[in-house]
Scaffold this active site. Structure first.
Site, PDB file in Angstrom:
ATOM      1  N   ASP A 111       7.328   3.741   2.876  1.00  0.00           N
ATOM      2  CA  ASP A 111       7.677   4.882   3.718  1.00  0.00           C
ATOM      3  C   ASP A 111       9.201   4.839   3.930  1.00  0.00           C
ATOM      4  O   ASP A 111       9.957   5.307   3.088  1.00  0.00           O
ATOM      5  CB  ASP A 111       6.880   4.738   5.021  1.00  0.00           C
ATOM      6  CG  ASP A 111       6.925   5.963   5.904  1.00  0.00           C
ATOM      7  OD1 ASP A 111       7.932   6.677   5.892  1.00  0.00           O
ATOM      8  OD2 ASP A 111       5.969   6.205   6.648  1.00  0.00           O
TER       9      ASP A 111
ATOM     10  N   VAL B 154      -1.094   9.443   6.306  1.00  0.00           N
ATOM     11  CA  VAL B 154      -2.251   9.141   5.468  1.00  0.00           C
ATOM     12  C   VAL B 154      -3.014   7.921   5.973  1.00  0.00           C
ATOM     13  O   VAL B 154      -2.446   7.035   6.613  1.00  0.00           O
ATOM     14  CB  VAL B 154      -1.857   8.946   3.988  1.00  0.00           C
ATOM     15  CG1 VAL B 154      -1.408  10.254   3.373  1.00  0.00           C
ATOM     16  CG2 VAL B 154      -0.789   7.871   3.835  1.00  0.00           C
TER      17      VAL B 154
ATOM     18  N   ARG C  15      -9.248   2.201   7.815  1.00  0.00           N
ATOM     19  CA  ARG C  15      -8.847   1.413   6.645  1.00  0.00           C
ATOM     20  C   ARG C  15      -9.963   1.357   5.605  1.00  0.00           C
ATOM     21  O   ARG C  15      -9.726   1.134   4.431  1.00  0.00           O
ATOM     22  CB  ARG C  15      -8.515  -0.036   7.048  1.00  0.00           C
ATOM     23  CG  ARG C  15      -7.247  -0.206   7.861  1.00  0.00           C
ATOM     24  CD  ARG C  15      -6.873  -1.685   7.912  1.00  0.00           C
ATOM     25  NE  ARG C  15      -5.949  -1.999   8.981  1.00  0.00           N
ATOM     26  CZ  ARG C  15      -4.617  -1.970   8.866  1.00  0.00           C
ATOM     27  NH1 ARG C  15      -4.058  -1.632   7.724  1.00  0.00           N
ATOM     28  NH2 ARG C  15      -3.855  -2.304   9.883  1.00  0.00           N
TER      29      ARG C  15
ATOM     30  N   ASP D 226       0.828  -1.206   0.000  1.00  0.00           N
ATOM     31  CA  ASP D 226       0.000   0.000   0.000  1.00  0.00           C
ATOM     32  C   ASP D 226       0.862   1.255   0.000  1.00  0.00           C
ATOM     33  O   ASP D 226       0.606   2.205  -0.729  1.00  0.00           O
ATOM     34  CB  ASP D 226      -0.986   0.005   1.181  1.00  0.00           C
ATOM     35  CG  ASP D 226      -0.298  -0.248   2.506  1.00  0.00           C
ATOM     36  OD1 ASP D 226       0.728  -0.955   2.514  1.00  0.00           O
ATOM     37  OD2 ASP D 226      -0.766   0.251   3.539  1.00  0.00           O
TER      38      ASP D 226
ATOM     39  N   ASP E 205      -4.270   2.339   7.802  1.00  0.00           N
ATOM     40  CA  ASP E 205      -4.886   2.633   9.103  1.00  0.00           C
ATOM     41  C   ASP E 205      -4.150   3.702   9.892  1.00  0.00           C
ATOM     42  O   ASP E 205      -2.986   4.009   9.644  1.00  0.00           O
ATOM     43  CB  ASP E 205      -4.893   1.369   9.960  1.00  0.00           C
ATOM     44  CG  ASP E 205      -3.501   1.015  10.482  1.00  0.00           C
ATOM     45  OD1 ASP E 205      -2.574   0.896   9.653  1.00  0.00           O
ATOM     46  OD2 ASP E 205      -3.333   0.892  11.705  1.00  0.00           O
TER      47      ASP E 205
HETATM   48  C1  PRP Z   1       2.639  -0.066   6.931  1.00  0.00           C
HETATM   49  C2  PRP Z   1       2.306  -0.094   5.458  1.00  0.00           C
HETATM   50  C3  PRP Z   1       3.530  -0.697   4.838  1.00  0.00           C
HETATM   51  C4  PRP Z   1       4.648  -0.274   5.757  1.00  0.00           C
HETATM   52  C5  PRP Z   1       5.421   0.845   5.132  1.00  0.00           C
HETATM   53  O1  PRP Z   1       2.341  -1.311   7.432  1.00  0.00           O
HETATM   54  O2  PRP Z   1       1.162  -0.869   5.227  1.00  0.00           O
HETATM   55  O3  PRP Z   1       3.455  -2.106   4.814  1.00  0.00           O
HETATM   56  O4  PRP Z   1       4.023   0.175   6.981  1.00  0.00           O
HETATM   57  O5  PRP Z   1       6.381   1.351   6.019  1.00  0.00           O
HETATM   58  P1  PRP Z   1       7.948   1.240   5.819  1.00  0.00           P
HETATM   59  O6  PRP Z   1       8.245   1.537   4.380  1.00  0.00           O
HETATM   60  O7  PRP Z   1       8.463   2.311   6.738  1.00  0.00           O
HETATM   61  O8  PRP Z   1       8.378  -0.125   6.224  1.00  0.00           O
HETATM   62  P2  PRP Z   1       2.172  -1.603   8.981  1.00  0.00           P
HETATM   63  O9  PRP Z   1       3.480  -2.085   9.517  1.00  0.00           O
HETATM   64  O10 PRP Z   1       1.551  -0.432   9.657  1.00  0.00           O
HETATM   65  O11 PRP Z   1       1.153  -2.825   8.966  1.00  0.00           O
HETATM   66  P3  PRP Z   1      -0.289  -2.925   8.292  1.00  0.00           P
HETATM   67  O12 PRP Z   1      -0.060  -3.085   6.785  1.00  0.00           O
HETATM   68  O13 PRP Z   1      -0.868  -4.142   8.918  1.00  0.00           O
HETATM   69  O14 PRP Z   1      -1.067  -1.668   8.612  1.00  0.00           O
END
Ligand code: PRP
Length: 181
Positions: free
Chosen positions: A105, A155, A167, A102, A161
């Site tokens: 970051d 976001v 979500r 998704d 979320d």
């Molecule tokens: C979020 C998002 C990505 C990741 C990106 O997932 O969905 O998978 O963080 O961040 P990064 O590039 O800094 O690693 P999260 O760990 O919040 O889990 P989720 O998908 O279950 O919400």
């Protein structure tokens, strides 16, 4: 942190997301048109909405699988320690694979997952992320396809979320804390 009041301002509309997915699928189709069956791996939980729209727009034979990785917990900052909670079910050796994220970051999550899956020797592996925050990157990584490059905003929506909320918004919004000046 989660008790702080906030509102959500729309950043990317559902219509814009749908239009961009059409464009992305044309590119993915061009890359994988010769595939027997593309294994589309969604990274849970955030990609569940994106992968659902993506595979329905892809005119290719696909197998859908999921991997659950998390680096955030319920906080707003990446822990930088990526944990795998659930692995994919299928074998990918010699197969064509598309990893669906998704948002990229810091890049730690996608980087970690690509390393794990590459070690299983897929024939071809590509990555796609709906959102990219290049200004936050901590590892040298770029997804092969990006839906939208965005500034460093917090976001939510379209699968993403804030402390397990929001979500289910059909658009991408940004969080605005209302207790700030
Ligand atoms: C979020 C998002 C990505 C990741 C990106 O997932 O969905 O998978 O963080 O961040 P990064 O590039 O800094 O690693 P999260 O760990 O919040 O889990 P989720 O998908 O279950 O919400």
């Amino acid at each position: 942190m989660t008790h702080r009041p906030y509102e959500i301002d729309q950043l990317i509309s559902a219509k814009s997301i749908a239009a961009r997915i059409e464009e992305l699928c044309a590119d993915i189709h061009a890359e994988f048109e010769d595939t027997d069956k593309l294994v589309v791996v969604g990274l849970l939980r955030g990609s569940f909405v994106f992968i659902a729209d993506l595979v329905r727009e892809l005119n290719l034979p696909v197998e859908v699988d999921f991997l659950e990785a998390s680096s955030y917990g319920d906080g707003m900052e990446s822990s930088r320690e990526v944990r795998i909670f659930k692995d994919i079910r299928g074998k990918i050796e010699g197969r064509d694979v598309l990893v669906v994220e998704d948002i990229v970051d810091t890049g730690h999550t996608l980087n970690h997952v690509v390393q794990i899956l590459s070690a299983r020797k897929p024939a071809r592996m590509k990555t796609i992320a709906l959102l990219d925050k290049p200004s936050r990157r901590e590892v040298d990584l770029a997804a092969d396809w990006i839906g939208f490059s965005i500034p460093d905003e917090f976001v939510v929506g379209y699968g993403i979320d804030f402390a397990q909320r929001n979500r289910n918004l059909p658009y991408i919004g940004k969080v605005r804390f209302t207790d700030q000046a």
